[in-house]
Design a protein around this motif. Structure first.
Motif, PDB file in Angstrom:
ATOM      1  N   ALA A 162       1.232  -1.076   0.821  1.00 24.39           N
ATOM      2  CA  ALA A 162      -0.293   0.142   0.187  1.00 24.39           C
ATOM      3  C   ALA A 162       0.511   1.478  -0.031  1.00 24.39           C
ATOM      4  CB  ALA A 162      -1.536  -0.055   1.397  1.00 24.39           C
ATOM      5  N   LEU A 163       2.227   1.151   0.871  1.00 27.09           N
ATOM      6  CA  LEU A 163       3.091   2.386   0.485  1.00 27.09           C
ATOM      7  C   LEU A 163       3.305   2.501  -0.007  1.00 27.09           C
ATOM      8  CD1 LEU A 163       3.356   2.120   4.791  1.00 27.09           C
ATOM      9  CD2 LEU A 163       1.179   3.528   3.517  1.00 27.09           C
ATOM     10  N   SER A 164       4.249   1.500  -0.894  1.00 28.09           N
ATOM     11  CA  SER A 164       5.154   0.960  -1.334  1.00 28.09           C
ATOM     12  C   SER A 164       4.999   1.283  -3.107  1.00 28.09           C
ATOM     13  CB  SER A 164       6.449   0.052  -1.828  1.00 28.09           C
ATOM     14  OG  SER A 164       7.005   0.405  -0.520  1.00 28.09           O
ATOM     15  N   GLY A 165       3.347   0.469  -3.582  1.00 29.62           N
ATOM     16  CA  GLY A 165       3.116   0.719  -4.653  1.00 29.62           C
ATOM     17  C   GLY A 165       3.822  -0.030  -5.517  1.00 29.62           C
ATOM     18  N   ASP A 166       3.509   0.833  -7.077  1.00 28.68           N
ATOM     19  CA  ASP A 166       4.695   0.382  -7.937  1.00 28.68           C
ATOM     20  C   ASP A 166       5.977   0.981  -7.832  1.00 28.68           C
ATOM     21  OD1 ASP A 166       1.754  -0.779  -9.505  1.00 28.68           O
ATOM     22  OD2 ASP A 166       1.899   1.842 -10.619  1.00 28.68           O
ATOM     23  N   LYS A 167       6.692   0.992  -6.714  1.00 29.84           N
ATOM     24  CA  LYS A 167       7.857   1.296  -6.673  1.00 29.84           C
ATOM     25  C   LYS A 167       8.515   0.312  -6.007  1.00 29.84           C
ATOM     26  CE  LYS A 167       7.717   6.502  -7.457  1.00 29.84           C
ATOM     27  NZ  LYS A 167       7.561   7.732  -6.041  1.00 29.84           N
ATOM     28  N   SER A 168       7.772  -1.047  -5.813  1.00 34.08           N
ATOM     29  CA  SER A 168       8.218  -1.786  -4.985  1.00 34.08           C
ATOM     30  C   SER A 168       9.696  -2.260  -5.450  1.00 34.08           C
ATOM     31  CB  SER A 168       7.407  -2.775  -4.116  1.00 34.08           C
ATOM     32  OG  SER A 168       6.355  -2.365  -3.524  1.00 34.08           O
ATOM     33  N   LYS A 169      10.399  -2.557  -4.952  1.00 33.30           N
ATOM     34  CA  LYS A 169      11.760  -3.346  -5.394  1.00 33.30           C
ATOM     35  C   LYS A 169      11.925  -5.093  -5.632  1.00 33.30           C
ATOM     36  CE  LYS A 169      15.941  -3.411  -8.263  1.00 33.30           C
ATOM     37  NZ  LYS A 169      15.041  -2.987  -9.932  1.00 33.30           N
ATOM     38  N   LEU A 170      11.490  -5.750  -6.307  1.00 37.51           N
ATOM     39  CA  LEU A 170      11.528  -7.053  -6.011  1.00 37.51           C
ATOM     40  C   LEU A 170      13.150  -7.721  -6.012  1.00 37.51           C
ATOM     41  CD1 LEU A 170      10.915 -10.071  -6.382  1.00 37.51           C
ATOM     42  CD2 LEU A 170      10.944  -9.652  -8.855  1.00 37.51           C
ATOM     43  N   LEU A 171      12.881  -8.406  -4.554  1.00 38.84           N
ATOM     44  CA  LEU A 171      14.817  -8.192  -4.425  1.00 38.84           C
ATOM     45  C   LEU A 171      15.185  -9.822  -4.913  1.00 38.84           C
ATOM     46  CD1 LEU A 171      15.065  -7.050  -1.437  1.00 38.84           C
ATOM     47  CD2 LEU A 171      15.283  -6.104  -3.132  1.00 38.84           C
ATOM     48  N   LEU A 172      14.299 -10.970  -3.939  1.00 36.70           N
ATOM     49  CA  LEU A 172      14.141 -12.252  -4.545  1.00 36.70           C
ATOM     50  C   LEU A 172      13.143 -13.169  -4.886  1.00 36.70           C
ATOM     51  CD1 LEU A 172      16.395 -12.936  -1.202  1.00 36.70           C
ATOM     52  CD2 LEU A 172      16.969 -13.109  -3.396  1.00 36.70           C
ATOM     53  N   SER A 173      13.068 -14.251  -5.225  1.00 35.06           N
ATOM     54  CA  SER A 173      11.630 -15.133  -5.592  1.00 35.06           C
ATOM     55  C   SER A 173      12.284 -16.243  -5.197  1.00 35.06           C
ATOM     56  CB  SER A 173      11.231 -15.240  -6.801  1.00 35.06           C
ATOM     57  OG  SER A 173      10.758 -13.539  -7.507  1.00 35.06           O
ATOM     58  N   ALA A 174      10.868 -16.759  -5.076  1.00 33.12           N
ATOM     59  CA  ALA A 174      11.005 -18.979  -3.976  1.00 33.12           C
ATOM     60  C   ALA A 174       9.530 -19.039  -4.814  1.00 33.12           C
ATOM     61  CB  ALA A 174      11.350 -18.856  -3.080  1.00 33.12           C
TER      62      ALA A 174
END
Length: 414
Positions: A162-174
């Motif tokens: 909600a706070l980061s929106g589209d600017k969220s940075k993807l770090l890792l995926s599993a």
């Protein structure tokens, strides 16, 4: 930022003059060139340009090597990178720092001097930052999104969606993979590439049949190619081309009597000595080369393994983490922990990890302040959305792997 300077040498004195092209346009030009080279490549990293494209740019881009920006005097280059690094502290603007490291070897070496490790700066910039210890003071705040249909878990940098929106940075995926003998989580730098032969693959988490014991593996050997004991060597189910190394074990206590209460867990960090959190202690940092190993070489360009594996064996006294004991709230009729507003939904998956002061009757000589310091906390804030905050001495990859273990079903522990 509209300031761009060209360094002129005249009579032994350095003079500044303005250049028509702004520094922002220069960085943007370098970034575009790197993106063009990455087109068609599989599994692009989400935290930095893919290592193979960076490596190829260093060896094949003759036109860029002949430009005036490659031959900038060290004093001016250092000033430029300092300005960019100090101003671009948030993603996606911090991509400009990554672009500077992708220009050429001299720019990369200068960027290495300017950009500090997360333990000091509290910032994540390059892929190696995900395997380095977090900051000692304020934790790095992240959140995890779960996709039930696909079994994919994605770690983002930020307070919440909600706070980061589209600017969220993807770090890792599993991605969760079911096996006859237990579950397995394959961890990748990419959001959709989970192949173990890919350069985005960095490790995995494997559980036993009951879901009471988990083992964390990294795909990179320890620094300096030191000899490993059998417990740290290549794991089964993995081909010789993609070796894995045991760096942590996560144990969940059986709830035989079926008593009410949160899960009890313990994490043994095989690559982190207990001295790391004692007074004056620290963890040996791995080499800080930013290139991702897309090509197989006898001598790797970068060792991602975090932690000090000093000597010829595993750490003799590894750091042991345990979940902080909650208290029973009479009015709410539930177990409570102080998450400082970062967790809003009650769940059996919620936990806080602190350093174990004693193990098997042995005093670990941990300062009282460190015993109360929360190293990792994880909790639910919405449907399929969870927060993850971590700090020194564990890394983002280690924290993510521990949190993934909480998602697996554990009927004998609840």
């Amino acid at each position: 930022m509209d300031l761009s300077l060209f360094w002129e040498i005249s009579g032994g004195a350095y003079k500044f003059s303005r250049v028509a092209m702004s520094l922002k346009n220069i960085v943007r030009e370098f970034r575009v060139k790197n993106k063009c080279k990455a087109i068609g490549r599989r599994g692009r990293s989400h935290i930095a340009p893919e290592g193979s494209s960076v490596s190829s740019s260093l060896s094949t881009n003759e036109g860029l090597n002949q430009s005036i920006w490659v031959d900038l005097p060290p004093e001016l280059l250092l000033d430029i990178i300092h300005r960019i690094e100090s101003e671009q502290t948030l993603w996606p603007a911090r991509r400009d720092v990554v672009a500077c490291a992708s220009v050429c070897r001299s720019w990369r070496e200068m960027t290495k001097e300017v950009v500090k490790v997360p333990e000091v700066s509290g910032l994540l910039t390059f892929p190696i930052s995900l395997r380095q210890p977090g900051p000692r003071d304020d934790p790095i705040q992240c959140f995890i999104k779960r996709e039930r249909a696909t079994g994919i878990y994605r770690l983002y940098l930020g307070l919440s969606p909600a706070l980061s929106g589209d600017k969220s940075k993807l770090l890792l995926s599993a991605k969760r993979v079911r096996r006859a003998t237990g579950a397995e989580f394959v961890v990748s730098l990419s959001g959709n590439d989970f192949s173990r032969s890919s350069s985005n693959y960095i490790g995995k988490l494997r559980s036993n049949f009951l879901g009471t014991k988990f083992t964390v593996y990294e795909n990179q050997p320890p620094p300096f190619n030191r000899k490993l004991p059998p417990s740290m060597q290549v794991s089964p189910w993995v081909s010789s081309s993609s070796s894995s190394y045991n760096i942590a074990s996560i144990l969940y206590e059986l709830n035989v009597l079926r008593t009410r209460g949160p899960r009890r867990m313990q994490c043994i960090m095989h690559s982190i000595p207990i001295s790391a959190i004692q007074e004056g202690g620290k963890i040996q940092s791995p080499p800080t080369d930013f290139i991702n190993q897309g090509k197989k070489k006898k001598k790797p360009l970068m060792d991602f393994c975090s932690g000090n594996l000093g000597g010829e064996s595993v750490v003799k006294e590894p750091l042991i983490l345990k979940n902080k004991s909650p208290r029973w709230h009479e009015q709410l009729q539930c177990w409570c922990l102080n998450f400082k507003g970062r967790v809003t939904v009650a769940s059996v998956k919620n936990f806080q990890l602190v350093a174990a002061a004693a193990e098997a009757g042995k005093n670990m000589n941990i300062p009282e302040e460190e015993q109360e310091r929360v190293i990792l906390q994880f909790g639910k804030i919405g449907k399929d959305i969870f927060t993850m905050d971590y700090r020194y001495p564990i890394s983002a990859f280690q924290a993510f792997a521990i949190c993934l273990s909480s998602f697996d079903t554990k009927p004998v522990c609840e």
